[in-house]
Scaffold this motif. Structure first.
Motif, PDB file in Angstrom:
ATOM      1  N   PRO A 104       0.822  -1.220   0.000  1.00  0.00           N
ATOM      2  CA  PRO A 104       0.000   0.000   0.000  1.00  0.00           C
ATOM      3  C   PRO A 104       0.851   1.265   0.000  1.00  0.00           C
ATOM      4  CG  PRO A 104       0.058  -0.956   2.186  1.00  0.00           C
ATOM      5  CD  PRO A 104       0.773  -1.931   1.286  1.00  0.00           C
ATOM      6  N   ILE A 105       0.259   2.322  -0.548  1.00  0.00           N
ATOM      7  CA  ILE A 105       0.915   3.621  -0.609  1.00  0.00           C
ATOM      8  C   ILE A 105       0.015   4.656   0.064  1.00  0.00           C
ATOM      9  CG2 ILE A 105       1.774   5.437  -2.137  1.00  0.00           C
ATOM     10  CD1 ILE A 105       3.405   2.832  -2.114  1.00  0.00           C
ATOM     11  N   LEU A 106       0.585   5.460   0.936  1.00  0.00           N
ATOM     12  CA  LEU A 106      -0.169   6.515   1.591  1.00  0.00           C
ATOM     13  C   LEU A 106      -0.050   7.795   0.760  1.00  0.00           C
ATOM     14  CD1 LEU A 106      -1.802   7.272   4.133  1.00  0.00           C
ATOM     15  CD2 LEU A 106       0.362   8.021   5.166  1.00  0.00           C
ATOM     16  N   SER A 120      -8.106   1.910   5.216  1.00  0.00           N
ATOM     17  CA  SER A 120      -6.846   1.177   5.148  1.00  0.00           C
ATOM     18  C   SER A 120      -5.759   2.117   5.659  1.00  0.00           C
ATOM     19  CB  SER A 120      -6.549   0.737   3.709  1.00  0.00           C
ATOM     20  OG  SER A 120      -5.309   0.071   3.621  1.00  0.00           O
ATOM     21  N   ARG A 121      -5.287   1.872   6.855  1.00  0.00           N
ATOM     22  CA  ARG A 121      -4.419   2.823   7.543  1.00  0.00           C
ATOM     23  C   ARG A 121      -3.138   3.147   6.792  1.00  0.00           C
ATOM     24  NH1 ARG A 121      -6.699   6.080  10.556  1.00  0.00           N
ATOM     25  NH2 ARG A 121      -4.765   6.465  11.680  1.00  0.00           N
ATOM     26  N   THR A 126       3.584   3.938   9.981  1.00  0.00           N
ATOM     27  CA  THR A 126       3.719   2.504  10.246  1.00  0.00           C
ATOM     28  C   THR A 126       4.418   1.853   9.062  1.00  0.00           C
ATOM     29  OG1 THR A 126       1.662   2.517  11.501  1.00  0.00           O
ATOM     30  CG2 THR A 126       2.487   0.381  10.773  1.00  0.00           C
ATOM     31  N   PRO A 127       5.473   1.084   9.276  1.00  0.00           N
ATOM     32  CA  PRO A 127       6.202   0.472   8.163  1.00  0.00           C
ATOM     33  C   PRO A 127       5.300  -0.389   7.277  1.00  0.00           C
ATOM     34  CG  PRO A 127       7.424   0.248  10.202  1.00  0.00           C
ATOM     35  CD  PRO A 127       6.072   0.750  10.575  1.00  0.00           C
ATOM     36  N   VAL A 128       5.483  -0.233   5.965  1.00  0.00           N
ATOM     37  CA  VAL A 128       4.735  -1.013   4.979  1.00  0.00           C
ATOM     38  C   VAL A 128       5.541  -2.224   4.533  1.00  0.00           C
ATOM     39  CG1 VAL A 128       3.830  -0.985   2.624  1.00  0.00           C
ATOM     40  CG2 VAL A 128       3.386   0.937   4.168  1.00  0.00           C
ATOM     41  N   PHE A 129       6.832  -2.031   4.369  1.00  0.00           N
ATOM     42  CA  PHE A 129       7.679  -3.077   3.813  1.00  0.00           C
ATOM     43  C   PHE A 129       8.295  -3.936   4.918  1.00  0.00           C
ATOM     44  CE2 PHE A 129       7.751   0.599   0.973  1.00  0.00           C
ATOM     45  CZ  PHE A 129       7.252   0.021  -0.189  1.00  0.00           C
TER      46      PHE A 129
END
Length: 413
Positions: A273-275, A293-294, A332-335
Motif C-alpha cells: 500500500p501507498i499513503l 486502510s491505515r 507505520t512500516p509497509v515493507f
C-alpha cells in the motif's frame, strides 16, 4: 429438477447442461413477487430473519415463466414464488463449477475486449480520437448520442466532445448529462487559471507527469472533464500561448504491458500500500487515503479473488492509483525489509518509464470548444509545462454515478 428436502435444496438442470443447487432458505429470501420485493424500488419487503432457517419447499413446477415454488402453508395461504429461468441461471448462490451464468444482471467477467485502447500516435493522420459532438450528447429528443458517449468512455477510457460552446455554462450542462457533479475541496464545477500561491501543482504552469487524481481519497473520483477555455500569451491576449499539451495514458494497457514483461514487478505494485495526501489547502484541512486502510492502497487495485483467479493480474484490475507527487511516508512500516522496499522502488521506476514511453503516451493540445472526459480509475493524465495564461474549467463525476447512468441506457459494462 429435484426437490432435495433432506439437504433443503433444489437441484435444477438447465438446457445448457449446467446443473445448479439452490438452498430453500436462499430462494425464499429472494422471492421476486410484489409482496416480497417492492415492484418500483426493488427493495426487499420480506423480513429475512422471520423466515424459518429450516424451511423446506412443499412443491415445485416448471412453467414457461420460470420455476414455480410453493412454500409450506395451508392450501389457502401457501405462498408461491416464480423465479425466471434466466435469473436463476445467472444468480448462483455459491460457487458451482458447472454453472454458466448468463444473466445480464450479473457483472460479466473481465476481458481485454472491455478494456480496448486505441493508441493515437502523435501527429499521425491515420488515427482518430473517440469523439461525440456536444449537440448529440445533449439532444433532448434522442439518447443515441449520449449512449454512444458513455460507451466511448467505458470502452476507450476517454472521449472528446467537439462543437461545445467555449464557456463554463455549456461545459457544466455537458457533464451533468451524466450525473450530478461530485464536489471536493476544489469545489463543485471549477474554473481556474494558474495562481501565485496554488493549493495544488495543477494550478501552476509546471510540468505534470501522468497521474490519477484524488489518490488521497478513500474513493477517488470516477470521471474527470477538462475544457480549455483559452490559452493566450501574457504579453498579447490575441496571441496563442505556448506549450500546455495534455497527456493521457491508458493505465490498464500500461499495467498489462508491465505484467507481460515483468509479472514480479506488477505483483509488487499490486501488493504494497501507498499513503497519499493533499496538504496544500489549510482552509479545508489535509486529506489522507487512510480511512479504511491505515497504510493506504496499492498502485493496482483488483476485484476480490474468486475460485478461478486468486493472484492479482490485469484480468481483475479495476483501478489505478498513481500520483507520485502526493505520495507520503507512512508512520507505520509497509515493507517487511530493505529488500522489499528496494523492490518497490524498482517496480515504480519501471512503471514510470512505461507511462512516459511513446508506445503509451498520448499527447493532445486541448482547444476551446472541444473538452475531454476520461475515466480517472483507468486513464492517467498529465500536462506539459506552458507559457502564458491558461483558463480551464471542469468537474468530477463519481464512478457509481457513471455506471448507474450506463445501466439506465443499457450500455454494456
Amino acid at each position: 429438477m429435484v426437490n432435495d428436502m433432506a439437504n433443503q435444496e433444489l437441484l435444477v438442470d438447465f438446457n445448457s447442461g449446467a446443473a445448479m443447487r439452490f438452498p430453500s432458505f436462499w430462494l425464499r429470501d429472494n422471492c421476486p413477487c410484489p409482496a416480497c420485493q417492492h415492484p418500483s424500488t426493488h427493495q426487499r419487503l420480506l423480513d429475512t430473519f422471520a423466515i424459518d432457517p429450516e424451511i423446506k419447499v412443499s412443491s415445485i413446477e416448471t412453467t414457461p415463466e420460470g420455476l414455480q415454488v410453493t412454500w409450506p402453508g395451508t392450501e389457502s395461504d401457501a405462498h408461491r414464488s416464480i423465479y425466471p429461468w434466466e435469473w436463476l441461471s445467472g444468480h448462483p448462490p455459491f460457487n458451482q463449477p458447472s454453472a454458466t451464468p448468463t444473466s445480464k444482471g450479473q457483472a460479466p467477467p473481465a476481458s481485454n475486449t472491455q478494456r480496448e485502447w486505441i493508441h493515437v500516435a502523435p501527429n499521425s493522420p491515420n488515427t482518430t480520437l473517440p469523439r461525440v459532438s456536444y449537440n448529440a450528447i445533449t439532444s433532448p429528443t434522442s439518447a443515441t448520442g449520449l449512449k454512444h458517449f458513455l460507451s466511448n468512455i467505458h470502452t476507450y477510457g476517454l472521449c472528446f466532445m467537439p462543437d461545445t460552446p467555449p464557456n463554463p455554462e455549456a461545459t457544466q450542462t455537458l457533464i451533468e448529462t451524466i450525473s450530478h457533479i461530485r464536489a471536493t475541496h476544489y469545489g463543485g464545477f471549477w474554473d481556474f487559471t494558474s495562481e501565485v500561491n496554488p493549493i495544488d501543482t495543477a494550478y501552476t504552469n509546471d510540468y505534470l507527469p501522468p497521474h490519477t487524481d484524488t489518490t488521497y481519497f478513500t474513493d477517488p473520483a470516477g470521471l474527470q472533464l477538462f475544457h480549455c477555455l483559452s490559452h493566450t500569451s501574457l504579453a498579447d491576449a490575441t496571441v496563442p500561448g505556448k506549450g500546455g499539451e495534455s497527456t493521457f495514458v491508458d493505465g490498464f494497457a500500461a499495467a498489462s504491458h508491465l505484467y507481460t514483461t515483468n509479472p514480479d514487478l506488477y505483483h509488487t505494485l499490486a501488493t504494497y500500500p501507498i499513503l497519499s495526501a493533499a496538504q496544500g489547502d489549510p482552509q479545508h484541512g489535509s486529506f489522507y487515503n487512510d480511512t479504511t486502510s491505515r497504510q493506504g492502497y496499492p498502485v493496482f487495485i483488483h476485484s476480490a479473488p474468486n475460485g478461478s483467479i486468486t493472484s492479482p493480474s490485469p484480468s481483475t484490475l479495476v483501478q489505478i492509483r498513481w500520483n507520485n507527487l502526493d505520495r507520503l511516508s507512512p508512520a507505520t512500516p509497509v515493507f517487511p525489509n530493505h529488500t522489499a522496499l528496494k523492490k518497490w522502488y524498482g517496480a515504480a521506476r519501471a512503471w514510470s518509464q512505461i507511462l512516459d514511453s511513446p508506445e503509451f503516451l498520448l499527447t493532445v493540445k486541448l482547444q476551446p470548444g472541444e473538452p475531454v472526459i476520461f475515466d480517472n480509475w483507468r486513464v492517467l493524465h498529465g500536462r506539459l509545462g506552458f507559457e502564458g495564461k491558461r483558463r480551464i474549467c471542469g468537474a468530477y463525476i463519481g464512478m457509481d454515478d457513471f455506471r448507474a447512468k450506463c445501466r439506465s441506457l443499457q450500455v454494456e459494462l
